[in-house]
Design an enzyme around this catalytic site. Structure first.
Site, PDB file in Angstrom:
ATOM      1  N   LYS A  76       0.842  -1.207   0.000  1.00 43.94           N
ATOM      2  CA  LYS A  76       0.000   0.000   0.000  1.00 43.94           C
ATOM      3  C   LYS A  76       0.870   1.247   0.000  1.00 43.94           C
ATOM      4  O   LYS A  76       2.033   1.236   0.443  1.00 43.94           O
ATOM      5  CB  LYS A  76      -0.953   0.030   1.201  1.00 43.94           C
ATOM      6  CG  LYS A  76      -0.308   0.150   2.591  1.00 43.94           C
ATOM      7  CD  LYS A  76       0.012   1.580   3.027  1.00 43.94           C
ATOM      8  CE  LYS A  76       0.789   1.616   4.345  1.00 43.94           C
ATOM      9  NZ  LYS A  76       1.505   2.867   4.586  1.00 43.94           N
ATOM     10  N   ASP A 101      -2.466  -1.311   9.977  1.00 42.73           N
ATOM     11  CA  ASP A 101      -2.605  -1.366   8.513  1.00 42.73           C
ATOM     12  C   ASP A 101      -3.110  -2.722   8.013  1.00 42.73           C
ATOM     13  O   ASP A 101      -3.365  -2.886   6.823  1.00 42.73           O
ATOM     14  CB  ASP A 101      -1.246  -1.105   7.835  1.00 42.73           C
ATOM     15  CG  ASP A 101      -0.779   0.334   8.012  1.00 42.73           C
ATOM     16  OD1 ASP A 101      -1.591   1.192   8.376  1.00 42.73           O
ATOM     17  OD2 ASP A 101       0.424   0.577   7.767  1.00 42.73           O
TER      18      ASP A 101
HETATM   19  O1  C5P Z   1      -0.350  -0.674  14.518  1.00 40.40           O
HETATM   20  P1  C5P Z   1       1.098  -0.911  14.303  1.00 40.40           P
HETATM   21  O2  C5P Z   1       1.658  -1.946  15.229  1.00 40.40           O
HETATM   22  O3  C5P Z   1       1.452  -1.209  12.880  1.00 40.40           O
HETATM   23  O4  C5P Z   1       1.823   0.452  14.636  1.00 40.40           O
HETATM   24  C1  C5P Z   1       3.213   0.521  14.834  1.00 40.40           C
HETATM   25  C2  C5P Z   1       3.551   1.780  15.606  1.00 40.40           C
HETATM   26  O5  C5P Z   1       3.303   2.938  14.793  1.00 40.40           O
HETATM   27  C3  C5P Z   1       2.722   2.016  16.852  1.00 40.40           C
HETATM   28  O6  C5P Z   1       3.256   1.347  17.957  1.00 40.40           O
HETATM   29  C4  C5P Z   1       2.818   3.536  17.010  1.00 40.40           C
HETATM   30  O7  C5P Z   1       4.069   3.905  17.566  1.00 40.40           O
HETATM   31  C5  C5P Z   1       2.813   4.004  15.574  1.00 40.40           C
HETATM   32  N1  C5P Z   1       1.463   4.372  15.120  1.00 40.40           N
HETATM   33  C6  C5P Z   1       0.875   5.525  15.590  1.00 40.40           C
HETATM   34  N2  C5P Z   1      -0.381   5.879  15.178  1.00 40.40           N
HETATM   35  C7  C5P Z   1      -1.039   5.108  14.279  1.00 40.40           C
HETATM   36  C8  C5P Z   1      -0.453   3.934  13.766  1.00 40.40           C
HETATM   37  C9  C5P Z   1       0.809   3.594  14.217  1.00 40.40           C
HETATM   38  O8  C5P Z   1       1.465   6.255  16.394  1.00 40.40           O
HETATM   39  N3  C5P Z   1      -2.244   5.493  13.890  1.00 40.40           N
END
Ligand code: C5P
Length: 313
Positions: free
Chosen positions: A12, A146
């Site tokens: 993506k 994601d």
């Molecule tokens: O959801 P995911 O584990 O992929 O996100 C990785 C990191 O990216 C989170 O721990 C956070 O630090 C950051 N993040 C964020 N806000 C989001 C998505 C991700 O701060 N909406």
């Protein structure tokens, strides 16, 4: 019964990524426009008899992907198992997961999320969970912000931390993209943290941007020139701060006639919009020749989300 299930899953890019303030749970509220492109990983899942779950990784960036229980695809398998519960003797047994990567690792193109989504779709098929798209989406959201979009594909508006999806009205035809891979990776949490810091220091505005109407209109009309001018990403400033060489990549793509160019998600991959497939191919060759990035490829979007492939007899 199938002895293995293979799933193809797209990368993506974010056509808009507007980042709100840090939430108490450590995430940021987003308004984003996800767009799946025709660059795919493939994930095959097979029952492992009495063994443990295991994963192997081959292809682009494979040595940088953990091949242990921390692998996002294995986390997805475990999340699906506990979401559905024990259904019978053959249900939810250990699996062997084989990932073939083409999506660059830790590049801002949701490569890990794609593999998690593919593992979910494959185990859903293998185990016939009957969770349905909404149920599977809820499990996906537990695995990563994601992951639900990697399942869904196409073009979709993401809200919340990115997991609340609304499919975007599909315009006619496809858009043609040039993807520029960087020599290096960026940590997503660090990029978000750097944005918070740059905002606290007054170096970048604390944007309260909503969904870009102009971008949505350009998408609906299939108007590449308008879309190119409307692309935006709040994570670009922190990504450039952490990885200044990306400035040269972006400048090179724009100088070569891209309709628009942006850091992809939290970076460091960059993407450029071309007028059509031929323009994209020429732009990719010219960009590769500048040496302003590690590697270049082309892709079209929107692409379908995680798709179970026909079983090869
Ligand atoms: O959801 P995911 O584990 O992929 O996100 C990785 C990191 O990216 C989170 O721990 C956070 O630090 C950051 N993040 C964020 N806000 C989001 C998505 C991700 O701060 N909406």
């Amino acid at each position: 019964m199938n002895i293995s299930v293979s799933v193809r899953v797209p990368a993506k890019i974010n056509l808009q990524l507007a980042v709100g303030p840090l939430r108490p749970d450590g995430y940021h509220d987003l308004v984003t426009v996800f767009h799946a492109v025709s660059l795919y990983d493939e994930v095959t899942v097979a029952p492992a008899g009495d063994g443990n779950d295991s994963v192997t990784v081959a292809g682009e960036g494979a040595p940088d992907v953990p091949a242990d229980a921390g692998n996002l695809a294995l986390r997805a398998v475990r999340a699906l198992r506990s979401a559905v519960g024990e259904q019978g003797a053959d249900w939810g047994g250990p699996v062997r997961v084989a990932i073939t990567k083409r999506i660059p690792v830790a590049a801002g193109m949701a490569g890990g999320s794609a593999d998690a989504a593919a593992a979910l779709a494959a185990c859903d098929e293998l185990w016939q969970t009957r969770l349905g798209p909404a149920g599977l989406g809820r499990v996906a959201a537990q695995v990563g912000s994601d992951v639900p979009f990697s399942l869904l594909g196409g073009t979709a508006i993401g809200r919340g931390r990115g997991e609340q999806l609304t499919p975007a009205a599909a315009g006619p035809g496809q858009f043609h993209w040039v993807l520029a891979y960087a020599a290096g990776s960026l940590s997503t949490p660090l990029v978000y943290k750097t944005l918070d810091q740059l905002r606290a220091d007054g170096e970048v505005p604390v944007a309260a941007a909503g969904l870009s109407e102009e971008l949505m209109a350009a998408l609906a009309a299939g108007d590449a020139a308008r879309l190119g001018a409307a692309l935006s990403n709040d994570l670009q400033a922190p990504a450039l701060h952490l990885f200044p060489a990306l400035r040269q990549t972006l400048a090179a793509g724009r100088a070569l006639g891209a309709l628009g160019g942006l850091v992809s998600g939290s970076g460091p991959a960059c993407f450029f919009l071309a007028r059509d497939a031929a323009h994209g191919a020429g732009l990719a060759d010219a960009l590769a020749a500048t040496g302003a990035c590690r590697a270049v490829t082309t892709a079209a979007g929107p692409a379908a989300g995680a798709t179970v492939l026909p079983t090869v007899a």
